[in-house]
Scaffold this active site. Structure first.
Site, short mmCIF file in Angstrom:
data_model
loop_
_atom_site.label_atom_id
_atom_site.label_comp_id
_atom_site.label_asym_id
_atom_site.label_seq_id
_atom_site.Cartn_x
_atom_site.Cartn_y
_atom_site.Cartn_z
N GLU A 267 -0.24 48.98 -66.84
CA GLU A 267 -1.29 48.56 -67.78
C GLU A 267 -1.01 47.10 -68.11
O GLU A 267 -0.07 46.79 -68.83
CB GLU A 267 -1.26 49.46 -69.01
CG GLU A 267 -2.60 49.55 -69.70
CD GLU A 267 -2.75 48.50 -70.77
OE1 GLU A 267 -3.23 47.40 -70.43
OE2 GLU A 267 -2.37 48.77 -71.91
N CYS A 301 -4.17 43.68 -75.28
CA CYS A 301 -4.58 43.54 -73.88
C CYS A 301 -6.08 43.78 -73.74
O CYS A 301 -6.73 43.18 -72.90
CB CYS A 301 -3.77 44.45 -72.98
SG CYS A 301 -3.68 46.12 -73.60
N GLU A 401 -5.87 34.97 -69.55
CA GLU A 401 -5.55 35.70 -70.77
C GLU A 401 -4.71 34.80 -71.69
O GLU A 401 -3.76 34.18 -71.23
CB GLU A 401 -4.77 36.97 -70.45
CG GLU A 401 -4.49 37.79 -71.68
CD GLU A 401 -3.76 39.09 -71.37
OE1 GLU A 401 -2.80 39.06 -70.60
OE2 GLU A 401 -4.17 40.13 -71.91
#
Ligand code: ADP
Length: 498
Positions: A267, A301, A401
């Site tokens: 993940e 996230c 990100e």
């Protein structure tokens, strides 16, 4: 407010720390000092200062933990009846309910998140244990439709010893969403929390022991990624790895797993789009955008870090969004604030660097944009909630990100363009849309590349909903019944009757 909370807050304010925090690994059902004797410090991000020490583990500690987990798996846990495993998880649920305030307080201090968010996390953790307690005896397998002289069925066997590598943004929640289904499936566990946030995973292991987990079933070793995480994921005694963290580290973990052909759930990061169409309930959308990017100071996230706005409503919506963002109060997680600190000086520097590059490239900073020192905070690592009007879909402010309170805004003409923009990064974790037209919502849900789609409520859902990403956001699913099956391997059995 409970006395545990009131006394704990008073203690932190007076001493800067909490008495009674774990200092050692939890291995084979007891506290265990690190082989090297070394310890390292964890910081209170709201002050930017250390508050407690914990074990700085290494390969020798990992070996002991894996050995304990293997023995517990083979001698007891895999043969414990599923209903009994469920009962132990139910007792963990009850203990977590009783001790929720202590867990929330420690999580707030260690991660920096606001106390209210930490309390929300603990409620989610209680729910995760409740869910998997009920699921432990509902893994039914399949009957296979063979010819009449055969009996065919599948067994969902536990995968074995599962390693959990846990990040610092949701230390207890991420630990729980891996540990609860792994225990329910019959796996033994060695978990390694992030070195920035080690305490609540240790507390959870000790709580599990009090709830009746046999010694060795749930072990927690602490330390850095290089010294403790790397030997754990490379260990031949590990049968399954669940890793949550950055793409770069995920790739390293995948390489290590390949050496032993260890199964893996990854993940990783995200740069998730949140689309607001002109026909949406704009008040709800505004609330949704604020939560999607500023919850946990954007260190999520699945944060909605790209706002994709219908051009027809863009100006008015952005004016309101900027005004709301400027009004957000920053401060220590224990104070009455809207946004807490970021977790570390390192992460603060990373966020600052992203925003500096965005400025240098000519992107328009609509608000925020800098490291700040909120009035009333005593030190700490804070970044102003920031909105950036992106220059182009290929600008790094749109594609990379940031993991902080920084929102990139893009405008579009219509739904098709919104879908194209939504799919224009390497990530594919979650996606959101606000619209009153369910046909459009359905079209978006079908065409957006994401593991999970939110319509008219960003972050909607709970432990029942499978979670995970595609492409550079990783693979495999946690949560829901899929999360339970992640910790099982299918064995097919076929019998010939004569
Ligand atoms: P960050 O860079 O923000 O700290 P990481 O993805 O590196 O994020 O960290 C997530 C988790 O992975 C932490 O528990 C960390 O200690 C662990 N970790 C870091 N490097 C490794 C590695 N090589 N092998 C296994 N775990 C690691």
């Amino acid at each position: 407010m409970s006395t545990i909370l009131a006394d704990g807050i008073a203690e932190i304010r007076a001493t800067g720390t909490l008495a009674g925090l774990p200092r050692n690994h939890f291995i084979d059902g007891r506290w265990s000092t690190p082989a090297s004797g070394e310890r390292m410090a964890s910081d209170d991000p709201g002050r930017g200062a250390p508050f407690a020490e914990f074990a700085n583990g290494d390969a020798a500690d990992v070996d002991r933990a894996v050995e304990a987990a293997r023995a517990a798996f083979q001698k007891t846990w895999r043969d414990v009846a599923p209903a009994e495993r469920g009962r132990i998880l139910q007792r963990m649920t009850s203990l977590l309910r009783e001790e929720a305030d202590r867990f929330a307080l420690v999580e707030c201090l260690d991660s920096g998140k606001r106390l209210a968010e930490a309390q929300g996390d603990v409620r989610g953790v209680i729910r995760a244990f409740e869910y998997y307690a009920g699921a432990a005896d509902k893994l039914e397998g399949a009957r296979l439709p063979l010819a009449k002289d055969y009996i065919g069925f599948t067994l969902d066997e536990p995968a074995g010893v599962a390693a959990q590598i846990i990040p610092w943004n949701y230390p207890l929640s991420t630990a729980a969403r891996g540990i609860a289904p792994a225990l329910a499936a019959g796996c033994a566990i060695v978990a390694k929390p992030a070195e920035q946030t080690p305490f609540t995973a240790l507390m959870l292991a000790e709580l599990g022991h009090r709830a009746g987990l046999p010694a060795g079933v749930l072990n927690v070793v602490t330390g850095t990624g290089a010294r403790t995480g790397a030997p754990l994921v490379a260990h031949p005694g590990i049968d399954h790895i669940t890793f949550t963290g950055s793409v770069a580290t995920g790739i390293r973990v995948m390489h290590a797993a390949a050496e032993n052909v260890t199964r893996l759930v990854l993940e990783l990061g995200g740069k998730s789009p949140l689309v607001v169409l002109g026909d949406a309930d704009l008040d709800a959308a505004l609330d949704g955008v604020i939560e999607a990017i500023y919850e946990n100071a954007g260190q999520i996230c699945s944060a909605g870090s790209r706002l994709v706005l219908d051009r027809r409503i863009a100006d008015g919506f952005l004016d309101r969004l900027v005004a709301r963002t400027r009004g957000l109060r920053l401060g220590h997680g224990l104070d009455d604030v809207d946004v807490g600190p970021v977790n570390s000086a390192l992460q603060l520097g990373r966020i600052d660097e992203h925003v500096r590059c965005a400025k240098a490239a000519g992107n328009d900073i609509l608000c925020g944009g800098d490291i700040v020192h909120p009035a009333g905070a005593n030190g700490g690592w804070f970044f102003a909630p920031t909105i950036v009007a992106a220059r182009s879909p290929s600008d790094p402010i749109v594609t990379e990100e940031i993991f902080g309170p920084v929102l990139a805004v893009q405008t579009v003409e219509n739904l098709d363009e919104a879908i194209a923009i939504a799919n224009c990064t390497d990530y594919a974790l979650v996606a959101g849309i606000y619209t009153s037209d369910l046909n459009k919502a359905n079209r978006f849900a079908r065409h957006v590349d994401a593991g999970q789609v939110f319509v008219n409520e960003y972050f909607a859902g709970g432990i029942e909903v499978p979670f995970g990403g595609n492409r550079k956001s990783g693979f495999g699913r946690e949560k829901g019944m899929e999360g339970l099956r992640s910790y099982c391997r299918t064995k097919s059995v076929v019998m010939r009757l004569r």
